[in-house]
Design a protein around this motif. Structure first.
Motif, PDB file in Angstrom:
ATOM      1  N   THR A 219       0.824  -1.206   0.000  1.00 59.96           N
ATOM      2  CA  THR A 219       0.000   0.000   0.000  1.00 59.96           C
ATOM      3  C   THR A 219       0.857   1.255   0.000  1.00 59.96           C
ATOM      4  O   THR A 219       0.628   2.183  -0.786  1.00 59.96           O
ATOM      5  CB  THR A 219      -0.940   0.008   1.227  1.00 59.96           C
ATOM      6  OG1 THR A 219      -1.739  -1.176   1.220  1.00 59.96           O
ATOM      7  CG2 THR A 219      -1.841   1.227   1.201  1.00 59.96           C
ATOM      8  N   LEU A 220       1.854   1.293   0.867  1.00 60.15           N
ATOM      9  CA  LEU A 220       2.739   2.454   0.932  1.00 60.15           C
ATOM     10  C   LEU A 220       3.540   2.617  -0.357  1.00 60.15           C
ATOM     11  O   LEU A 220       3.769   3.740  -0.822  1.00 60.15           O
ATOM     12  CB  LEU A 220       3.680   2.322   2.125  1.00 60.15           C
ATOM     13  CG  LEU A 220       3.027   2.332   3.513  1.00 60.15           C
ATOM     14  CD1 LEU A 220       4.082   2.129   4.597  1.00 60.15           C
ATOM     15  CD2 LEU A 220       2.256   3.630   3.744  1.00 60.15           C
ATOM     16  N   LEU A 221       3.962   1.499  -0.926  1.00 57.40           N
ATOM     17  CA  LEU A 221       4.738   1.532  -2.169  1.00 57.40           C
ATOM     18  C   LEU A 221       3.932   2.172  -3.295  1.00 57.40           C
ATOM     19  O   LEU A 221       4.429   3.057  -4.007  1.00 57.40           O
ATOM     20  CB  LEU A 221       5.137   0.110  -2.556  1.00 57.40           C
ATOM     21  CG  LEU A 221       5.914  -0.059  -3.861  1.00 57.40           C
ATOM     22  CD1 LEU A 221       7.313   0.548  -3.729  1.00 57.40           C
ATOM     23  CD2 LEU A 221       6.004  -1.537  -4.238  1.00 57.40           C
ATOM     24  N   LEU A 222       2.679   1.745  -3.445  1.00 56.00           N
ATOM     25  CA  LEU A 222       1.863   2.257  -4.538  1.00 56.00           C
ATOM     26  C   LEU A 222       1.365   3.678  -4.280  1.00 56.00           C
ATOM     27  O   LEU A 222       1.192   4.456  -5.219  1.00 56.00           O
ATOM     28  CB  LEU A 222       0.663   1.327  -4.781  1.00 56.00           C
ATOM     29  CG  LEU A 222       1.022  -0.072  -5.299  1.00 56.00           C
ATOM     30  CD1 LEU A 222      -0.234  -0.909  -5.496  1.00 56.00           C
ATOM     31  CD2 LEU A 222       1.807   0.013  -6.602  1.00 56.00           C
ATOM     32  N   LEU A 223       1.167   4.026  -3.030  1.00 55.97           N
ATOM     33  CA  LEU A 223       0.675   5.366  -2.699  1.00 55.97           C
ATOM     34  C   LEU A 223       1.770   6.431  -2.723  1.00 55.97           C
ATOM     35  O   LEU A 223       1.512   7.583  -3.094  1.00 55.97           O
ATOM     36  CB  LEU A 223       0.024   5.369  -1.318  1.00 55.97           C
ATOM     37  CG  LEU A 223      -1.363   4.747  -1.194  1.00 55.97           C
ATOM     38  CD1 LEU A 223      -1.803   4.753   0.262  1.00 55.97           C
ATOM     39  CD2 LEU A 223      -2.391   5.476  -2.056  1.00 55.97           C
ATOM     40  N   PHE A 224       2.999   6.030  -2.356  1.00 59.68           N
ATOM     41  CA  PHE A 224       4.026   7.047  -2.138  1.00 59.68           C
ATOM     42  C   PHE A 224       5.301   6.904  -2.966  1.00 59.68           C
ATOM     43  O   PHE A 224       6.086   7.846  -3.018  1.00 59.68           O
ATOM     44  CB  PHE A 224       4.425   7.066  -0.653  1.00 59.68           C
ATOM     45  CG  PHE A 224       3.308   7.434   0.268  1.00 59.68           C
ATOM     46  CD1 PHE A 224       2.872   8.753   0.374  1.00 59.68           C
ATOM     47  CD2 PHE A 224       2.668   6.461   1.017  1.00 59.68           C
ATOM     48  CE1 PHE A 224       1.828   9.095   1.220  1.00 59.68           C
ATOM     49  CE2 PHE A 224       1.621   6.796   1.872  1.00 59.68           C
ATOM     50  CZ  PHE A 224       1.195   8.119   1.973  1.00 59.68           C
ATOM     51  N   VAL A 225       5.521   5.757  -3.595  1.00 58.14           N
ATOM     52  CA  VAL A 225       6.819   5.556  -4.238  1.00 58.14           C
ATOM     53  C   VAL A 225       6.701   5.304  -5.736  1.00 58.14           C
ATOM     54  O   VAL A 225       6.828   6.222  -6.545  1.00 58.14           O
ATOM     55  CB  VAL A 225       7.598   4.398  -3.559  1.00 58.14           C
ATOM     56  CG1 VAL A 225       9.000   4.288  -4.160  1.00 58.14           C
ATOM     57  CG2 VAL A 225       7.693   4.618  -2.056  1.00 58.14           C
ATOM     58  N   GLY A 227       4.161   3.768  -7.602  1.00 59.38           N
ATOM     59  CA  GLY A 227       2.871   3.592  -8.241  1.00 59.38           C
ATOM     60  C   GLY A 227       2.214   4.884  -8.669  1.00 59.38           C
ATOM     61  O   GLY A 227       2.527   5.469  -9.704  1.00 59.38           O
ATOM     62  N   ILE A 228       1.293   5.350  -7.853  1.00 61.29           N
ATOM     63  CA  ILE A 228       0.489   6.528  -8.180  1.00 61.29           C
ATOM     64  C   ILE A 228       1.331   7.782  -8.410  1.00 61.29           C
ATOM     65  O   ILE A 228       1.092   8.506  -9.384  1.00 61.29           O
ATOM     66  CB  ILE A 228      -0.577   6.766  -7.087  1.00 61.29           C
ATOM     67  CG1 ILE A 228      -1.568   5.598  -7.078  1.00 61.29           C
ATOM     68  CG2 ILE A 228      -1.310   8.079  -7.313  1.00 61.29           C
ATOM     69  CD1 ILE A 228      -2.640   5.701  -6.011  1.00 61.29           C
ATOM     70  N   PRO A 229       2.321   8.095  -7.562  1.00 60.79           N
ATOM     71  CA  PRO A 229       3.079   9.344  -7.782  1.00 60.79           C
ATOM     72  C   PRO A 229       3.708   9.445  -9.169  1.00 60.79           C
ATOM     73  O   PRO A 229       3.646  10.507  -9.809  1.00 60.79           O
ATOM     74  CB  PRO A 229       4.152   9.297  -6.687  1.00 60.79           C
ATOM     75  CG  PRO A 229       3.556   8.463  -5.618  1.00 60.79           C
ATOM     76  CD  PRO A 229       2.762   7.405  -6.338  1.00 60.79           C
ATOM     77  N   LEU A 230       4.294   8.364  -9.663  1.00 65.57           N
ATOM     78  CA  LEU A 230       4.943   8.406 -10.974  1.00 65.57           C
ATOM     79  C   LEU A 230       3.943   8.603 -12.098  1.00 65.57           C
ATOM     80  O   LEU A 230       4.184   9.378 -13.034  1.00 65.57           O
ATOM     81  CB  LEU A 230       5.745   7.115 -11.202  1.00 65.57           C
ATOM     82  CG  LEU A 230       6.918   6.872 -10.260  1.00 65.57           C
ATOM     83  CD1 LEU A 230       7.637   5.584 -10.643  1.00 65.57           C
ATOM     84  CD2 LEU A 230       7.889   8.047 -10.295  1.00 65.57           C
ATOM     85  N   LEU A 231       2.810   7.918 -12.015  1.00 70.94           N
ATOM     86  CA  LEU A 231       1.799   8.044 -13.073  1.00 70.94           C
ATOM     87  C   LEU A 231       1.102   9.396 -13.031  1.00 70.94           C
ATOM     88  O   LEU A 231       0.767   9.965 -14.078  1.00 70.94           O
ATOM     89  CB  LEU A 231       0.780   6.910 -12.953  1.00 70.94           C
ATOM     90  CG  LEU A 231       1.326   5.512 -13.251  1.00 70.94           C
ATOM     91  CD1 LEU A 231       0.220   4.474 -13.147  1.00 70.94           C
ATOM     92  CD2 LEU A 231       1.955   5.463 -14.640  1.00 70.94           C
TER      93      LEU A 231
END
Length: 307
Positions: A219-225, A227-231
């Motif tokens: 969850t933290l990976l996709l929310l902050f690293v 996943g979502i931030p890059l897209l």
């Protein structure tokens, strides 16, 4: 064959994961071939889930079910991502890494940590001697997994179909599930792994509850690293000055599916606090004033031309 290196297979799965990822890192570094990265990650999940099930050899129903769920998820994801990258060509994530061995190594180390950590609930369940009768947590977890993988698979296919259509070139995906969340595939991914954790709960005792680090890490990976931030950054740079995109971003939830008419009317504090609409998701979005200035100049120039 119950105990290999340690009673919970933690050392064994770490060694297998590092070795497997190291193999593909060498292939990528030597051949500059980065089309197998996602394949290496998703198949690694399958390997350690099946390996721990076989080595333990108890074949409890809960162990078999959770292993099968991981295998289904891994096969679908690796085949989808492999076909997608073969169709689209080079993986853009590696544009700045192919000639930088250090950065490439960091990526593969991070992928190994991701695989080992996220799969912790299944690893510990497969290593356990405990076999309580089926409970509500099992059913709830399986349902969560079913909903999650259905959302993820549907979202992936909808986006692939959208991007493969010539008439949609240069547009952002806002069809199907993408109408209700800007990242439905990530919602599905997070939801299904939390389902795996919930389904593992009846077996967990004492320190074994630390396997919650698996879904928390994801969850933290996709929310902050990664996943979502890059897209969000990529989409903002491409479409940030398009009025329709700005409306889409303001009225569409970043993660949890919600009707745009509902999300668009929610107060800002509620979105930021409970719905993951973090300010840094829009740090690359052009400011309203700048956008207004460009529009005003364009209209002014058009007026002069007409005059």
């Amino acid at each position: 064959m119950g105990t290999v290196l340690d009673s919970h297979f933690l050392a064994l799965t770490a060694i297998v994961t590092v070795g497997y990822q190291l193999l593909f890192f060498i292939i990528t570094a030597l051949l500059k071939f980065d089309k197998v990265t996602d394949f290496a990650g998703s198949t690694n999940f399958i390997i350690i889930a099946v390996l721990t099930l076989i080595l333990k050899g108890t074949w409890h129903f809960r162990q078999v079910v959770l292993t099968v769920l991981v295998v289904i998820w891994g096969l679908r994801l690796c085949l989808f991502l492999l076909m997608r990258i073969l169709q689209w060509g080079e993986d853009r994530r590696f544009d700045e890494m192919r000639n930088n061995l250090g950065r490439l190594a960091i990526f593969w180390i991070f992928q190994a940590v991701w695989v080992w950590t996220v799969n912790l609930p299944v690893t510990v369940v497969n290593a356990s001697d405990s076999d309580p009768s089926l409970q509500a947590a099992d059913i709830i977890g399986w349902i969560m997994w079913s909903v999650g993988i259905s959302v993820e698979a549907t979202a992936d296919q909808q986006k692939l179909t959208f991007k493969n259509s010539p008439e949609n070139r240069g547009k952002w995906c806002n069809v199907g599930l993408w109408k209700y969340t800007r990242h439905p595939n990530y919602f599905g991914e997070i939801f299904l792994w939390w389902g795996i954790f919930v389904a593992s709960a009846p077996v967990l005792e004492g320190a074994e509850w630390l396997v919650i680090l698996g879904p928390v890490f994801l969850t933290l990976l996709l929310l902050f690293v990664s996943g979502i931030p890059l897209l969000e950054e990529s989409a903002d740079k491409k479409f940030g000055n398009v009025a329709a995109y700005r409306v889409y971003k303001k009225t569409t939830s970043p993660l949890i599916p919600l009707p745009p008419v509902v999300y668009g009317r929610l107060p800002s504090w509620l979105r930021k606090t409970f719905l993951f609409e973090f300010p840094f998701y829009s740090r690359n979005l052009p400011q309203e004033e700048q956008n207004w200035y460009r529009t005003s100049r364009r209209e002014s120039n058009d007026g002069l031309k007409m005059g």
